[in-house]
Design a protein around this motif. Structure first.
Motif, mmCIF file in Angstrom:
data_model
loop_
_atom_site.group_PDB
_atom_site.id
_atom_site.type_symbol
_atom_site.label_atom_id
_atom_site.label_comp_id
_atom_site.label_asym_id
_atom_site.label_seq_id
_atom_site.Cartn_x
_atom_site.Cartn_y
_atom_site.Cartn_z
ATOM 1 N N SER A 42 -11.575 21.797 58.372
ATOM 2 C CA SER A 42 -11.198 23.117 57.858
ATOM 3 C C SER A 42 -9.681 23.326 57.934
ATOM 4 C CB SER A 42 -11.911 24.205 58.663
ATOM 5 O OG SER A 42 -11.429 25.472 58.301
ATOM 6 N N ALA A 43 -9.072 22.928 59.057
ATOM 7 C CA ALA A 43 -7.618 23.060 59.194
ATOM 8 C C ALA A 43 -6.910 22.197 58.165
ATOM 9 C CB ALA A 43 -7.186 22.683 60.607
ATOM 10 N N LEU A 44 -7.376 20.977 57.984
ATOM 11 C CA LEU A 44 -6.774 20.095 56.977
ATOM 12 C C LEU A 44 -6.833 20.729 55.591
ATOM 13 C CD1 LEU A 44 -8.220 16.623 58.056
ATOM 14 C CD2 LEU A 44 -5.881 17.449 58.347
ATOM 15 N N SER A 45 -7.980 21.287 55.262
ATOM 16 C CA SER A 45 -8.164 21.915 53.957
ATOM 17 C C SER A 45 -7.204 23.089 53.767
ATOM 18 C CB SER A 45 -9.616 22.376 53.818
ATOM 19 O OG SER A 45 -9.802 23.049 52.609
ATOM 20 N N ARG A 46 -7.062 23.912 54.794
ATOM 21 C CA ARG A 46 -6.189 25.091 54.693
ATOM 22 C C ARG A 46 -4.723 24.694 54.567
ATOM 23 N NH1 ARG A 46 -8.635 29.460 58.884
ATOM 24 N NH2 ARG A 46 -7.773 30.970 57.426
ATOM 25 N N VAL A 47 -4.291 23.725 55.374
ATOM 26 C CA VAL A 47 -2.903 23.255 55.310
ATOM 27 C C VAL A 47 -2.625 22.632 53.940
ATOM 28 C CG1 VAL A 47 -1.321 21.497 56.203
ATOM 29 C CG2 VAL A 47 -2.548 22.999 57.787
ATOM 30 N N ASN A 48 -3.539 21.775 53.490
ATOM 31 C CA ASN A 48 -3.342 21.107 52.209
ATOM 32 C C ASN A 48 -3.375 22.076 51.032
ATOM 33 O OD1 ASN A 48 -2.876 18.557 53.262
ATOM 34 N ND2 ASN A 48 -5.056 18.097 53.362
ATOM 35 N N ARG B 46 0.235 31.148 57.633
ATOM 36 C CA ARG B 46 0.092 31.386 59.075
ATOM 37 C C ARG B 46 -1.335 31.078 59.533
ATOM 38 N NH1 ARG B 46 1.252 37.200 61.761
ATOM 39 N NH2 ARG B 46 -0.741 37.660 60.775
ATOM 40 N N ALA B 47 -2.322 31.477 58.748
ATOM 41 C CA ALA B 47 -3.716 31.189 59.100
ATOM 42 C C ALA B 47 -3.975 29.675 59.097
ATOM 43 C CB ALA B 47 -4.663 31.902 58.137
ATOM 44 N N ALA B 48 -3.402 28.976 58.148
ATOM 45 C CA ALA B 48 -3.562 27.522 58.085
ATOM 46 C C ALA B 48 -2.917 26.861 59.301
ATOM 47 C CB ALA B 48 -2.949 26.981 56.797
ATOM 48 N N LEU B 49 -1.736 27.312 59.662
ATOM 49 C CA LEU B 49 -1.044 26.755 60.833
ATOM 50 C C LEU B 49 -1.791 27.083 62.120
ATOM 51 C CD1 LEU B 49 2.625 27.533 59.782
ATOM 52 C CD2 LEU B 49 1.569 25.260 59.958
ATOM 53 N N ALA B 50 -2.324 28.284 62.215
ATOM 54 C CA ALA B 50 -3.083 28.670 63.410
ATOM 55 C C ALA B 50 -4.290 27.761 63.590
ATOM 56 C CB ALA B 50 -3.513 30.135 63.321
ATOM 57 N N ALA B 51 -4.930 27.386 62.505
ATOM 58 C CA ALA B 51 -6.063 26.464 62.592
ATOM 59 C C ALA B 51 -5.586 25.059 62.969
ATOM 60 C CB ALA B 51 -6.819 26.430 61.267
ATOM 61 N N LEU C 213 3.991 31.224 63.219
ATOM 62 C CA LEU C 213 2.872 31.525 64.120
ATOM 63 C C LEU C 213 3.239 32.628 65.102
ATOM 64 C CD1 LEU C 213 1.397 28.058 65.092
ATOM 65 C CD2 LEU C 213 0.287 29.867 63.785
ATOM 66 N N ASN C 214 4.483 32.625 65.545
ATOM 67 C CA ASN C 214 4.939 33.581 66.553
ATOM 68 C C ASN C 214 5.232 34.965 65.991
ATOM 69 O OD1 ASN C 214 4.618 31.600 68.442
ATOM 70 N ND2 ASN C 214 6.775 31.034 68.495
ATOM 71 N N THR C 215 4.798 35.211 64.746
ATOM 72 C CA THR C 215 4.890 36.572 64.209
ATOM 73 C C THR C 215 3.749 37.434 64.736
ATOM 74 O OG1 THR C 215 3.742 35.890 62.190
ATOM 75 C CG2 THR C 215 6.174 35.947 62.125
ATOM 76 N N ARG C 216 2.845 36.826 65.487
ATOM 77 C CA ARG C 216 1.816 37.558 66.238
ATOM 78 C C ARG C 216 2.060 37.269 67.701
ATOM 79 N NH1 ARG C 216 -3.435 36.354 66.048
ATOM 80 N NH2 ARG C 216 -3.978 38.488 66.479
ATOM 81 N N VAL D 218 4.813 25.320 56.241
ATOM 82 C CA VAL D 218 3.794 24.280 56.423
ATOM 83 C C VAL D 218 4.432 22.894 56.338
ATOM 84 C CG1 VAL D 218 1.660 23.309 55.467
ATOM 85 C CG2 VAL D 218 1.911 25.781 55.716
ATOM 86 N N ASP D 219 5.401 22.719 55.459
ATOM 87 C CA ASP D 219 6.119 21.447 55.388
ATOM 88 C C ASP D 219 6.848 21.167 56.710
ATOM 89 O OD1 ASP D 219 7.124 19.120 53.815
ATOM 90 O OD2 ASP D 219 9.050 20.108 54.159
ATOM 91 N N ASP D 220 7.394 22.207 57.314
ATOM 92 C CA ASP D 220 8.054 22.039 58.611
ATOM 93 C C ASP D 220 7.048 21.578 59.669
ATOM 94 O OD1 ASP D 220 10.330 22.501 60.551
ATOM 95 O OD2 ASP D 220 8.812 23.851 61.366
ATOM 96 N N TYR D 221 5.830 22.065 59.600
ATOM 97 C CA TYR D 221 4.802 21.621 60.539
ATOM 98 C C TYR D 221 4.566 20.115 60.399
ATOM 99 C CZ TYR D 221 0.440 21.388 63.129
ATOM 100 O OH TYR D 221 -0.531 21.061 64.041
ATOM 101 N N LEU D 222 4.551 19.620 59.188
ATOM 102 C CA LEU D 222 4.401 18.172 58.977
ATOM 103 C C LEU D 222 5.571 17.416 59.606
ATOM 104 C CD1 LEU D 222 3.150 17.918 55.283
ATOM 105 C CD2 LEU D 222 1.818 18.132 57.388
ATOM 106 N N ARG D 223 6.755 17.987 59.509
ATOM 107 C CA ARG D 223 7.933 17.368 60.133
ATOM 108 C C ARG D 223 7.756 17.282 61.649
ATOM 109 N NH1 ARG D 223 12.377 19.096 62.791
ATOM 110 N NH2 ARG D 223 11.761 21.268 62.563
#
Length: 181
Positions: free
Chosen positions: A82-88, A66-71, A19-22, A123-128
């Motif tokens: 929508s965020a769930l759909s993008r992450v999944n 990145r877009a999925a994580l941002a949501a 995410l912090n790449t922006r 994205v797996d790290d986000y779940l962690r």
């Protein structure tokens, strides 16, 4: 950490580092992932350059992640459909294969194509992080800042991506407001 990484905040968990790449400097928004060389910097900064190639396909996958994580970080506790759909959708591109080897249990991440590996790992790290404590996933309290962090402070009161940058700006603004009265 790579020395050619221009970002003001590095070293966060992989998902938040993506995410912090922006980020925003003064009034301009910067983006490390505008091209494949920027992707190579990000992969190197996270020790992924030996596992993942910096290619246009990898860049596309990482941008989708990145877009999925941002949501998802907009509300880590109750993400939108929508965020769930993008992450999944990103998670559907890979899986963990567990096995028993002569060295003991082993986990291997297998993705549909090699280009999806860094995106899937982020994205797996986000779940962690969600499993650890979703309330510690934070955006910087500076409204002008785009950066995120995982609050590891003992009292859970970290507010700024960096006390030296955003925290100091807030303190200076409060001081200036008091002096002007």
């Amino acid at each position: 950490m790579a020395t050619d990484d221009p970002r003001p905040l590095v070293g966060e968990p992989l998902s938040l580092d993506l995410l912090n790449t922006r980020w925003r400097l003064a009034e301009a928004t910067e983006d490390l992932l505008t091209d494949v060389p920027g992707l190579a910097v990000w992969l190197r900064s996270n020790g992924l350059d030996g596992r993942c190639a910096a290619t246009p396909d990898t860049l596309d996958a990482v941008l989708q992640a990145r877009a999925a994580l941002a949501a998802a970080v907009l509300d880590p506790i109750t993400p939108s459909p929508s965020a769930l759909s993008r992450v999944n959708a990103v998670l559907a591109k890979g899986r963990v294969v567990r096995s028993l080897t002569t060295e003991g249990p082993a986990d291997e991440v297998v993705t549909d194509t090699p280009a999806w590996l860094p995106a899937w790992l982020a994205v797996d790290d986000y779940l962690r992080l969600l499993r650890l404590d979703p309330t510690r996933i934070r955006a910087c309290a500076n409204d002008a800042c785009l950066l995120h962090f995982f609050d590891t402070s003992q009292n859970r009161r970290r507010r700024w991506c960096s006390m030296a940058v955003c925290g100091n700006r807030a303190k200076a603004a409060r001081h200036y407001a008091r002096v002007r009265r």
